[in-house]
Design a protein around this motif. Sequence first.
Motif, PDB file in Angstrom:
ATOM      1  N   ARG A   1       0.817  -1.217   0.000  1.00 33.27           N
ATOM      2  CA  ARG A   1       0.000   0.000   0.000  1.00 33.27           C
ATOM      3  C   ARG A   1       0.853   1.270   0.000  1.00 33.27           C
ATOM      4  O   ARG A   1       0.349   2.352  -0.187  1.00 33.27           O
ATOM      5  N   ILE A   2       2.131   1.119   0.272  1.00 33.81           N
ATOM      6  CA  ILE A   2       3.011   2.312   0.254  1.00 33.81           C
ATOM      7  C   ILE A   2       3.053   2.859  -1.161  1.00 33.81           C
ATOM      8  O   ILE A   2       3.124   2.100  -2.134  1.00 33.81           O
ATOM      9  N   ARG A   3       3.052   4.193  -1.286  1.00 31.28           N
ATOM     10  CA  ARG A   3       3.003   4.793  -2.605  1.00 31.28           C
ATOM     11  C   ARG A   3       4.313   4.531  -3.357  1.00 31.28           C
ATOM     12  O   ARG A   3       5.393   4.599  -2.789  1.00 31.28           O
TER      13      ARG A   3
ATOM     14  N   ARG B   1       8.320   1.452  -8.668  1.00 28.98           N
ATOM     15  CA  ARG B   1       8.156   1.975 -10.015  1.00 28.98           C
ATOM     16  C   ARG B   1       9.355   2.808 -10.422  1.00 28.98           C
ATOM     17  O   ARG B   1       9.973   2.609 -11.436  1.00 28.98           O
ATOM     18  N   ASN B   2       9.690   3.786  -9.585  1.00 27.58           N
ATOM     19  CA  ASN B   2      10.764   4.716  -9.933  1.00 27.58           C
ATOM     20  C   ASN B   2      11.982   4.442  -9.054  1.00 27.58           C
ATOM     21  O   ASN B   2      11.911   4.581  -7.842  1.00 27.58           O
ATOM     22  N   PRO B   3      13.102   4.036  -9.650  1.00 30.32           N
ATOM     23  CA  PRO B   3      14.290   3.693  -8.861  1.00 30.32           C
ATOM     24  C   PRO B   3      14.712   4.802  -7.911  1.00 30.32           C
ATOM     25  O   PRO B   3      15.306   4.550  -6.872  1.00 30.32           O
ATOM     26  N   LYS B   4      14.407   6.052  -8.280  1.00 29.58           N
ATOM     27  CA  LYS B   4      14.813   7.165  -7.421  1.00 29.58           C
ATOM     28  C   LYS B   4      14.071   7.161  -6.086  1.00 29.58           C
ATOM     29  O   LYS B   4      14.501   7.762  -5.113  1.00 29.58           O
ATOM     30  N   GLU B   5      12.911   6.481  -6.088  1.00 31.49           N
ATOM     31  CA  GLU B   5      12.132   6.475  -4.854  1.00 31.49           C
ATOM     32  C   GLU B   5      12.526   5.361  -3.919  1.00 31.49           C
ATOM     33  O   GLU B   5      11.974   5.214  -2.827  1.00 31.49           O
ATOM     34  N   LEU B   6      13.471   4.506  -4.371  1.00 33.54           N
ATOM     35  CA  LEU B   6      13.812   3.315  -3.593  1.00 33.54           C
ATOM     36  C   LEU B   6      14.122   3.635  -2.137  1.00 33.54           C
ATOM     37  O   LEU B   6      13.577   3.016  -1.224  1.00 33.54           O
TER      38      LEU B   6
ATOM     39  N   ALA C   1      12.241   2.504   1.232  1.00 37.31           N
ATOM     40  CA  ALA C   1      12.943   1.728   2.256  1.00 37.31           C
ATOM     41  C   ALA C   1      12.782   2.386   3.620  1.00 37.31           C
ATOM     42  O   ALA C   1      12.530   1.713   4.629  1.00 37.31           O
ATOM     43  N   ALA C   2      12.905   3.718   3.640  1.00 35.96           N
ATOM     44  CA  ALA C   2      12.781   4.428   4.913  1.00 35.96           C
ATOM     45  C   ALA C   2      11.383   4.253   5.490  1.00 35.96           C
ATOM     46  O   ALA C   2      11.206   4.036   6.696  1.00 35.96           O
ATOM     47  N   LYS C   3      10.385   4.296   4.597  1.00 38.61           N
ATOM     48  CA  LYS C   3       8.998   4.150   5.055  1.00 38.61           C
ATOM     49  C   LYS C   3       8.773   2.767   5.664  1.00 38.61           C
ATOM     50  O   LYS C   3       8.111   2.619   6.684  1.00 38.61           O
ATOM     51  N   ILE C   4       9.345   1.738   4.997  1.00 38.71           N
ATOM     52  CA  ILE C   4       9.168   0.374   5.502  1.00 38.71           C
ATOM     53  C   ILE C   4       9.807   0.235   6.874  1.00 38.71           C
ATOM     54  O   ILE C   4       9.217  -0.277   7.825  1.00 38.71           O
ATOM     55  N   ALA C   5      11.033   0.760   6.987  1.00 40.12           N
ATOM     56  CA  ALA C   5      11.749   0.656   8.258  1.00 40.12           C
ATOM     57  C   ALA C   5      10.976   1.380   9.356  1.00 40.12           C
ATOM     58  O   ALA C   5      10.971   0.962  10.516  1.00 40.12           O
TER      59      ALA C   5
END
Lengths: 331, 242, 378
Positions: free
Chosen positions: C87-89, C200-205, C209-213
């Motif tokens: 669900r994370i954007r 979707r966008n590699p720049k958002e990786l 990751a920060a959001k998941i953590a």
Amino acid sequence: MILPPAALALVLIGLLVSGMGTYAGYYGMRIIKYWDPGHGTERQLELERRTYLISTIMNYILGFELMSLFLFIYTADDLHTLFTGAMCAAGSLAINSFGYPALLLKIINFLFAGVWLILNYADNRGYDYPLIKIKYELLNLLVPLLVLESVLLFAYFAGIKPDIITSCCGSLFGRDSGSFSGDLAALPHRPMQIACFSGMAITAVSGMFFYLKGRSGYLFSTASAVTFLITIASMLSFICLYIYELPSHHCPFCLLQKEYGYIGYVLYAALFSGAVAGIGVGVLMPFWQVASLVRIIPGMQRRLTVVTLVCYLLFTLIVVWKMSFSALKLG
Amino acid sequence: MIELSDITKTFNTGKQNQFTAVDNVTLAIEPQQITVFKGPSGSGKTSLLSIIGCMARPTSGRIFLHGVAAALPFRNDGGETVEITSLPERFLNEIRRSTFGFIFQQFNLVRGITVLENVMLPAYPTGEGRADFRARAENLLEQFNIARLAGQRSELLSGGEMQRVAIARALINNPSIIIADEPTAHLDSKLSHEFMEIVARLKGEGKTVLIASHDPVVFDSPHIDSVVEMRDGAVVSSRSSR
Amino acid sequence: MKRALERHLNILDFTLASLLRRKAKNFSLLAVYLLVVFMLASLQFFVTALKREAAIILSDTPDLIVQRLSAGRQDLVPVGYAEEIARIRGVTQVRPRLWGYYYDALNGANYTVIASDDPMVAPSRAAVGAGVAKTRNLAVGDLVPLTSYDKTPLMVEIGSIFPHSSDLIAADMIILTPEDFKLLFNFPKGQATDLAVSVRNPKELSTVAAKIADRFPDSRPILKSEIQRTYQSIFDWRGGMTLIILASALLSFIIFAWDRATGLSAEERKEIGILKSIGWETSDVLLLKFWEGTVISLTAFLLGVVLAYGHVFFLSAPLFAQALKGWSVIYPRFQLVPVVDAYQLAVLFFLTVIPYTTATVVPCWRAATTDPDAAMRS
Ligand SMILES: Nc1ncnc2c1ncn2[C@@H]1O[C@H](COP(=O)(O)OP(=O)(O)OP(=O)(O)O)[C@@H](O)[C@H]1O
Ligand SMILES: [Mg+2]
């Protein structure tokens, strides 16, 4: 600081080359100071022996410089994976301010050492050591350059930190990057093509004239040197484009890669050897009148001229062949 | 002709043990003759011969070689005459290789390689084709009756055979001057006489021969043309034995 | 031109003969030289092969992997995490992955077992890598008993074997359906080994990751580029360190070479004296010495490289596995795939032949400038 084995090897060679160079330079200085060809004193005999050592060392330096030049580019190419944004040697070399100066100095030192060996060859053929002073004075100019080169090389590798974001060929050799190399790349194709091919043609004509008539040696030598510079610029401006078949890829290093059949090695080797021989002709010109070299220099110059002509011809043929069969057509 | 003027060779110049081995020697050596240098041990014979043979450079003085310049890859200004004392080593060497053949007291054959290879050795760096000088070497071995030893290792030879191999080696590059330093010191008198016969034959072929020796077999030989006597580095007498 | 060539050939010929004449001396030099080349080449081959394996394996990994830590160790991830992460954007897909290691007691090998929905596998039908097929001598259609967690055999049929081209990644793989996988390991329901996240966008990786953590404090998101770079520099670093240790070996070798070249035997000195007295020039003797060095260097280099090749790729580098321990973290593979290229060889050449050559320049010159008239005395 990173430690791939190739970097270690390059730094090691830098140390060896500058060490050997300094050693040779020291004895060169002694030779300038104490040279006394009229007498068979023990010191003179000892100095004459040293000249053999110095020639040997210079031969090795030339060989090492040539090999390490290619190894350096290849290593820079290999390192690009470490840096975000780098896609080939162009990016890796730009990672700090020592990469390009080190490369440039390596090329200069190679040319210098080559020309020095040409002088040395001539000198060894004269029966009274005609060029001994000039030779060792030049050597003492070369030594600091060799030392500086290895310092730059070390600084380059020591200053590398992985994960630096760099720009690569696209932006570095892009037409609108505003850098010097960018300016070179932005040189318009048409005039550059004309300049490059007319340079080659002038070199060829003056070379043939010099070969046949033995006159205008300076003209030929200058032509070959200027053509060398123009051709390096043309490499960036249009030759690369035809080889990559991409209208905006100006990188002079990628063509050393396997994808392009290592054609870069042939091109650069031909260009550098031709330039060394051509410049060598000019460097020998002032010594035409030296009595012991009267019979030596013209023959040598003719042979050097042939080397230049053959090398440049090879280069031109490859370029023309690439241009005519390239999928890319520039306006 | 070989002309020496004021040749001096000093060792260890400026040191405590400074020593003048050859002292102001002026001498003319006639071509196509046998010249013997005699004198007591230490009188400078070897030193003088190595200077004449372009092996060592004199400390001062000049040496002129006449009639050899044609064989050289370069010309001095003096036409057929070359002044050799001021030449760099590589030129001296070129002259030495094409003009002089050496025979040493200890024969100086290289151990572990065959007789044939020993004879060919001086020709290796000349850049001549191997087949050419090999044929010449075989021919020379034939001449000195040692062709059957061609494949033998050189350290297994007898003294007389070594001597003949050494002579063959001295001749491989067709020199016009042969220099022999105490060639008979290790030979008995029969072999010494044989050696002098060979030398006489070489003279007959037009070679100039210089021999340093204190062996009476050599300097009393009927074949020799002149004797140069040396003492303490200087020439005390030079006379024709004819 | 022809004369120069003949001169080289003649002198080279004499060089070879001299080398053979002094077997004992040259052999010891060759042995030490060989050892140095062998050690360096082994190290170089080993590290490069590992790097490449890692790179290939990693190129297949997803952009972002989410693991869960429990008591500081990696633990299974509840599948429930996946739905929330999806669900994370910016996240396009979240795939729970099931994989583990299977120890084959029969031949002591470790296989990687992966669960997949690929139509290639069906219940009781597995796909295996060529490596597995070879060690167990399997062909398509064979039945294999796998020992499950409670020691009861689980029979699977070999549905297909991966071609050799995919050896690197798949050699030790066994692919099963998720059901069979769970049966084999008694894997708890609703859990996964880790989660593979596509963005979707590699720049958002890194943002993702920060959001998941942030959302799951016990999770550990790992970026693909992070893994790649870490391994790359670990290898370079470890390889470099080992190289520096070996450098002391290299240094002593250079000193040895120097010593060898300086300490000419009386015999050799005499021989050079003779050569000079019969008309060889200093540069001819230098050429002789050059060829001597070249022959020794090339022999040692080629032989050393070939031996190192065998050591690393056939014997799996027993000498270095310890020094570079930890590499098995990536993959429990024991047979390295040969990767040797001109670049590696050039680097090796630079590290061995050039120092040797440099060390011998001055001694060779000294030998070559022996007085020619020395042979008239002695
Ligand atoms: N390299 C050298 N350094 C110092 N002294 C030397 C050297 N070479 C020769 N000498 C000296 O020069 C002197 C002359 O030596 P040379 O060998 O020419 O004598 P010779 O007449 O050939 O003697 P012999 O009959 O014993 O062979 C000797 O006293 C010798 O010690
Ligand atoms: Mg003597």
